[in-house]
Scaffold this active site. Structure first.
Site, mmCIF file in Angstrom:
data_model
loop_
_atom_site.group_PDB
_atom_site.id
_atom_site.type_symbol
_atom_site.label_atom_id
_atom_site.label_comp_id
_atom_site.label_asym_id
_atom_site.label_seq_id
_atom_site.Cartn_x
_atom_site.Cartn_y
_atom_site.Cartn_z
ATOM 1 N N ARG A 185 0.858 -1.181 0.000
ATOM 2 C CA ARG A 185 0.000 0.000 0.000
ATOM 3 C C ARG A 185 0.894 1.231 0.000
ATOM 4 N NH1 ARG A 185 -2.083 0.630 5.393
ATOM 5 N NH2 ARG A 185 -0.748 2.455 5.521
ATOM 6 N N HIS B 107 -3.632 4.324 4.496
ATOM 7 C CA HIS B 107 -4.719 3.344 4.595
ATOM 8 C C HIS B 107 -6.018 3.943 4.063
ATOM 9 C CE1 HIS B 107 -7.363 0.251 6.162
ATOM 10 N NE2 HIS B 107 -8.071 1.202 6.768
ATOM 11 N N TYR C 167 4.062 5.477 11.320
ATOM 12 C CA TYR C 167 4.385 4.087 11.649
ATOM 13 C C TYR C 167 5.256 3.372 10.611
ATOM 14 C CZ TYR C 167 0.191 3.454 8.699
ATOM 15 O OH TYR C 167 -0.730 3.508 7.686
#
Length: 397
Positions: A290, A294, A303
């Site tokens: 990805r 998200h 993160y």
């Protein structure tokens, strides 16, 4: 009365269940590999003739067009979200190869139970772009009447079911639909999608077990993009791969390069053919990444490192396919620029048409609840329609 209750004294109490032989139809050597990685295209666009599914030029160009359209559409929708013109969006950037290759490998009568990043399969199967965009706005052009949050598209005309933001419930639902297809003895195959995070949910295990026991015509596909929002795959499973999880359930499983359109097409085509021939379910792990957030509500910089993103960006499925097409003489810079201009115009026209639409009609609030509206809801609807309408505010969302 159950079969056990109806059995005469002394009779066997074994239920009459159609149990398939343990081996099933023979598989070709190397057809399914749950620890290796099936790939066809190199990062430079070169082709491995040993794994090449042999797609014709027209289908390759179709796949490229679909990936490019989705890349441009996602960029436009995220821009609209940042401008406050839509409320939410979940892009597919970097993961386009798997849903698009799968859509091209299915028949129109097959059913799709998607997760977050497979809605585009509707467009590949002929769903109107204008109606697709209207779902993001949730206005009068939306088939779902504004009742689902954006990026939860569905359409009966292309046999695609809406997904839930809860993780995994579509999997047993898909297996149930496949079981129904088997009972009806039709040729329908059901494709069900999940992210890597869903393989840690109970619904995944229930679906895998049921699919294998009842040998249903279902292909379960995990898009392993390495991040379940902010949780890396390494923090949720100790198995060597996700595909290897299929072994415990007796489900033939494969691990495939999810950024390689040709590899995904081959793996899905073989699994679909096997299911359609009565060979039961398959499980495919598509290894992808990805690239973006998200969703429009996420900040991935909190993160993961930019170095990781840059490393995967070099394996971009759009660029890999373009390099292959260029090597075959099927695309050049001029043709690519013309295609991009055409697709951007198509998307802009759809957005302009949809954004001008009114919100869903007030009376649709009472639709789709009962086959025949009961008296108390008829009275409430009449009362609502007697009230003045709120001032128009344009668009949707």
């Amino acid at each position: 009365m159950s079969e056990l209750e109806a059995a005469p004294p002394g009779a066997s109490t074994t239920l009459a269940v159609d149990v398939p032989p343990p081996d099933g139809p023979p598989l070709r050597a190397g057809e399914l590999d749950d620890e290796g990685l099936l790939s066809v295209l190199g990062d430079d666009g070169s082709l491995d003739p040993a794994t090449d599914p042999g797609l014709g030029d027209a289908l390759l160009l179709r796949a490229y067009r679909e990936i490019k359209r989705l890349r441009l559409l996602d960029a436009r929708m995220l821009l609209l979200q940042r401008q406050g013109r839509v409320g939410f969006y979940g892009a597919c950037t970097g993961q386009e190869a798997t849903p698009i290759a799968t859509a091209l490998a299915l028949e129109p009568s097959d059913w799709i139970f998607p997760a977050l990043r497979e809605s585009v399969m509707m467009l590949v199967r002929g769903f109107p772009l204008r109606t697709y965009v209207a779902q993001v706005f949730g206005n009068a052009g939306d088939l779902l009447k504004g009742r689902q949050m954006p990026s939860h598209m569905s359409g009966r005309q292309v046999n695609q079911v809406s997904w839930s933001s809860c993780i995994g419930p579509q999997l047993p639902q898909a297996v149930g639909a496949a079981w129904a297809a088997k009972l009806r003895r039709d040729r329908t195959v059901v494709a069900a999608f999940m992210g890597d995070g869903a393989t840690s949910e109970p619904d995944f295990h229930n679906a895998m077990n049921f699919a294998a026991v009842f040998k249903v015509p279902c292909v379960l596909i995990c898009q392993n993009n390495h991040w379940a929002i902010s949780v890396p795959t390494s923090r949720q499973t100790a198995s060597t791969t996700i595909a290897v999880k299929g072994r415990a359930y007796g489900v033939p499983s494969a691990r495939v390069d999810g950024n390689d359109v040709l590899a995904v097409y081959r793996a899905v085509s073989e699994a679909v053919a096997r299911a359609r021939a009565g060979g039961g379910p398959s499980f495919i792990e598509a290894l992808t990444y990805r690239v973006g957030a998200h969703s429009s509500s996420d900040d991935p910089s909190r993160y993961r490192s930019q170095e990781e993103v840059d490393r995967w960006t070099k394996r971009d499925p759009l660029l890999r396919l373009r390099r292959h097409l260029a090597a075959r003489g099927l695309v050049d810079d001029a043709a690519d620029a013309a295609l991009e201009e055409e697709l951007n115009a198509e998307i802009a026209a759809a957005v302009a048409d949809v954004e001008a639409m009114a919100p869903p009609a007030r009376e649709t609030l009472f639709d789709d609840v009962y086959a025949e509206l009961p008296w108390h809801l008829r009275e409430q609807r009449a009362e609502l329609l007697r009230c003045p309408k709120a001032p128009a505010h344009g668009g949707g969302g």
